[in-house]
Scaffold this motif. Structure first.
Motif, PDB file in Angstrom:
ATOM      1  N   LYS A 201      -8.866  -7.363  11.698  1.00 53.50           N
ATOM      2  CA  LYS A 201      -9.774  -6.978  10.614  1.00 53.50           C
ATOM      3  C   LYS A 201     -10.004  -5.465  10.606  1.00 53.50           C
ATOM      4  O   LYS A 201      -9.947  -4.818   9.550  1.00 53.50           O
ATOM      5  N   HIS A 202     -10.261  -4.894  11.776  1.00 46.18           N
ATOM      6  CA  HIS A 202     -10.468  -3.442  11.861  1.00 46.18           C
ATOM      7  C   HIS A 202      -9.221  -2.688  11.404  1.00 46.18           C
ATOM      8  O   HIS A 202      -9.317  -1.655  10.727  1.00 46.18           O
ATOM      9  N   THR A 203      -8.047  -3.197  11.798  1.00 46.76           N
ATOM     10  CA  THR A 203      -6.792  -2.536  11.431  1.00 46.76           C
ATOM     11  C   THR A 203      -6.572  -2.568   9.926  1.00 46.76           C
ATOM     12  O   THR A 203      -6.185  -1.556   9.318  1.00 46.76           O
ATOM     13  N   ILE A 204      -6.826  -3.707   9.305  1.00 46.19           N
ATOM     14  CA  ILE A 204      -6.682  -3.822   7.846  1.00 46.19           C
ATOM     15  C   ILE A 204      -7.632  -2.870   7.136  1.00 46.19           C
ATOM     16  O   ILE A 204      -7.251  -2.182   6.170  1.00 46.19           O
ATOM     17  N   GLU A 205      -8.859  -2.785   7.615  1.00 45.65           N
ATOM     18  CA  GLU A 205      -9.842  -1.892   7.008  1.00 45.65           C
ATOM     19  C   GLU A 205      -9.425  -0.434   7.134  1.00 45.65           C
ATOM     20  O   GLU A 205      -9.547   0.350   6.189  1.00 45.65           O
ATOM     21  N   PHE A 206      -8.904  -0.080   8.311  1.00 47.21           N
ATOM     22  CA  PHE A 206      -8.456   1.298   8.512  1.00 47.21           C
ATOM     23  C   PHE A 206      -7.260   1.618   7.618  1.00 47.21           C
ATOM     24  O   PHE A 206      -7.206   2.666   6.970  1.00 47.21           O
ATOM     25  N   ASN A 207      -6.282   0.720   7.573  1.00 44.56           N
ATOM     26  CA  ASN A 207      -5.106   0.947   6.741  1.00 44.56           C
ATOM     27  C   ASN A 207      -5.490   1.143   5.278  1.00 44.56           C
ATOM     28  O   ASN A 207      -4.930   2.006   4.586  1.00 44.56           O
ATOM     29  N   SER A 208      -6.431   0.356   4.806  1.00 43.62           N
ATOM     30  CA  SER A 208      -6.877   0.482   3.415  1.00 43.62           C
ATOM     31  C   SER A 208      -7.579   1.816   3.182  1.00 43.62           C
ATOM     32  O   SER A 208      -7.386   2.462   2.146  1.00 43.62           O
ATOM     33  N   ALA A 209      -8.395   2.229   4.161  1.00 42.14           N
ATOM     34  CA  ALA A 209      -9.111   3.500   4.029  1.00 42.14           C
ATOM     35  C   ALA A 209      -8.142   4.682   4.008  1.00 42.14           C
ATOM     36  O   ALA A 209      -8.291   5.610   3.208  1.00 42.14           O
ATOM     37  N   ILE A 210      -7.137   4.639   4.869  1.00 45.84           N
ATOM     38  CA  ILE A 210      -6.149   5.721   4.915  1.00 45.84           C
ATOM     39  C   ILE A 210      -5.349   5.774   3.620  1.00 45.84           C
ATOM     40  O   ILE A 210      -5.042   6.847   3.091  1.00 45.84           O
ATOM     41  N   ALA A 211      -4.993   4.606   3.099  1.00 47.41           N
ATOM     42  CA  ALA A 211      -4.216   4.548   1.861  1.00 47.41           C
ATOM     43  C   ALA A 211      -4.978   5.174   0.693  1.00 47.41           C
ATOM     44  O   ALA A 211      -4.368   5.698  -0.246  1.00 47.41           O
ATOM     45  N   ALA A 212      -6.305   5.136   0.767  1.00 49.83           N
ATOM     46  CA  ALA A 212      -7.141   5.675  -0.305  1.00 49.83           C
ATOM     47  C   ALA A 212      -7.549   7.126  -0.066  1.00 49.83           C
ATOM     48  O   ALA A 212      -8.227   7.727  -0.906  1.00 49.83           O
ATOM     49  N   ASP A 213      -7.152   7.696   1.058  1.00 51.15           N
ATOM     50  CA  ASP A 213      -7.546   9.069   1.414  1.00 51.15           C
ATOM     51  C   ASP A 213      -6.596  10.069   0.761  1.00 51.15           C
ATOM     52  O   ASP A 213      -5.462  10.238   1.200  1.00 51.15           O
ATOM     53  N   ASP A 214      -7.066  10.749  -0.286  1.00 48.59           N
ATOM     54  CA  ASP A 214      -6.198  11.690  -0.988  1.00 48.59           C
ATOM     55  C   ASP A 214      -6.139  13.057  -0.320  1.00 48.59           C
ATOM     56  O   ASP A 214      -5.552  14.000  -0.856  1.00 48.59           O
ATOM     57  N   HIS A 215      -6.723  13.163   0.880  1.00 44.67           N
ATOM     58  CA  HIS A 215      -6.623  14.399   1.656  1.00 44.67           C
ATOM     59  C   HIS A 215      -5.401  14.406   2.565  1.00 44.67           C
ATOM     60  O   HIS A 215      -5.158  15.381   3.276  1.00 44.67           O
ATOM     61  N   VAL A 216      -4.648  13.293   2.565  1.00 43.39           N
ATOM     62  CA  VAL A 216      -3.464  13.207   3.401  1.00 43.39           C
ATOM     63  C   VAL A 216      -2.279  12.681   2.602  1.00 43.39           C
ATOM     64  O   VAL A 216      -2.423  11.928   1.638  1.00 43.39           O
ATOM     65  N   GLU A 217      -1.098  13.107   3.008  1.00 45.41           N
ATOM     66  CA  GLU A 217       0.154  12.467   2.621  1.00 45.41           C
ATOM     67  C   GLU A 217       0.519  11.547   3.763  1.00 45.41           C
ATOM     68  O   GLU A 217       0.339  11.909   4.929  1.00 45.41           O
ATOM     69  N   LEU A 218       0.986  10.343   3.470  1.00 42.94           N
ATOM     70  CA  LEU A 218       1.193   9.410   4.583  1.00 42.94           C
ATOM     71  C   LEU A 218       2.453   8.589   4.442  1.00 42.94           C
ATOM     72  O   LEU A 218       3.026   8.452   3.357  1.00 42.94           O
ATOM     73  N   CYS A 219       2.859   8.053   5.563  1.00 41.43           N
ATOM     74  CA  CYS A 219       3.990   7.141   5.651  1.00 41.43           C
ATOM     75  C   CYS A 219       3.653   6.086   6.702  1.00 41.43           C
ATOM     76  O   CYS A 219       3.189   6.428   7.789  1.00 41.43           O
ATOM     77  N   HIS A 220       3.850   4.819   6.362  1.00 41.62           N
ATOM     78  CA  HIS A 220       3.583   3.730   7.296  1.00 41.62           C
ATOM     79  C   HIS A 220       4.929   3.207   7.808  1.00 41.62           C
ATOM     80  O   HIS A 220       5.715   2.646   7.044  1.00 41.62           O
ATOM     81  N   VAL A 221       5.180   3.424   9.081  1.00 38.87           N
ATOM     82  CA  VAL A 221       6.497   3.151   9.647  1.00 38.87           C
ATOM     83  C   VAL A 221       6.461   1.878  10.512  1.00 38.87           C
ATOM     84  O   VAL A 221       5.638   1.790  11.430  1.00 38.87           O
TER      85      VAL A 221
END
Length: 234
Positions: A201-221
């Motif tokens: 649950k914590h991991t899903i919440e974090f992943n969703s928060a990061i995906a919505a963070d427009d202060h970063v460019e990201l890649c999920h590997v």
């Protein structure tokens, strides 16, 4: 009830395919000190806490690509990722490494010293949030880090991210490990073992928060147990 730690299953379709990757492209290029530390950790009851070697290979490449010199690591265990970092930053580089378990770190410490990179490391036995907050009290630390790697308590990932975004420079990288949680993030909760549900649950919440963070460019590997790579944009 105390949490029972168990390794997550491999993300690839089979253990054989994962072993193929390790045996053909990872282990043959693994530096001798890292192999020694991995072997020294193998009999530890929580050996799976260590950074997966394939993820480590990617981290090493990223460190070199951004010419990282000053880094911070949250979650050390016996020191595989810490040694890897120290081996791939310049002679005058610095790693601040934070972990609550000094005893586990002592397993790898002699190997780190033998590799000649121990002077690059400032190991701090502590919970991470107080250390991060202390660093932020000094304005000179803001934007002074090139690279951050997090592999610690998943329930605090978002708290770590908020602070690391102030410490890591614009253009620097922030990496978060175990972000696919053995594939459990994509499964219905009822299909996930009881002892993995809270961290799922914590991991899903974090992943969703990061995906919505427009202060970063990201890649999920999907290597190791899942690795989110963030580049700070602003």
């Amino acid at each position: 009830m105390a949490y029972k730690y168990e390794p997550n299953p491999p993300l690839l379709q089979s253990r054989e395919l994962y072993n193929y990757i390790l045996e053909t492209t990872v282990y043959p290029r693994e530096p001798a000190p890292l192999k020694e530390l991995r072997n020294a950790t193998a009999n530890h009851p929580r050996a799976f806490f260590g950074t997966d070697p394939d993820a480590g290979q990617l981290i090493a490449m990223l460190l070199k690509l951004v010419n990282a010199k000053k880094t911070i690591e949250i979650g050390v265990f016996t020191g595989y990722s810490l040694l890897l970092t120290a081996l791939n930053i310049p002679e005058d580089g610095q790693v601040i490494a934070i972990d609550v378990d000094q005893e586990a770190y002592e397993i790898g410490a002699p190997i780190i010293k033998k590799a000649g990179v121990h002077k690059k490391i400032n190991f701090i036995e502590s919970k991470a949030l107080p250390v991060l907050d202390k660093l932020l009290e000094d304005k000179a630390n803001e934007g002074s880090f090139d690279f951050a790697f997090v592999d610690a308590d998943k329930n605090n990932y978002i708290n770590y991210h908020e602070r690391l975004m102030k410490l890591v420079k614009v253009g620097g990288l922030l990496l978060y490990d175990n972000t696919l949680w053995g594939g459990a993030v994509a499964k219905p909760e009822e299909q996930v073992p009881d002892n993995k549900r809270a961290l799922r649950k914590h991991t899903i919440e974090f992943n969703s928060a990061i995906a919505a963070d427009d202060h970063v460019e990201l890649c999920h590997v999907p290597c190791g147990d899942g690795l989110i790579i963030c580049k700070r944009l602003c």
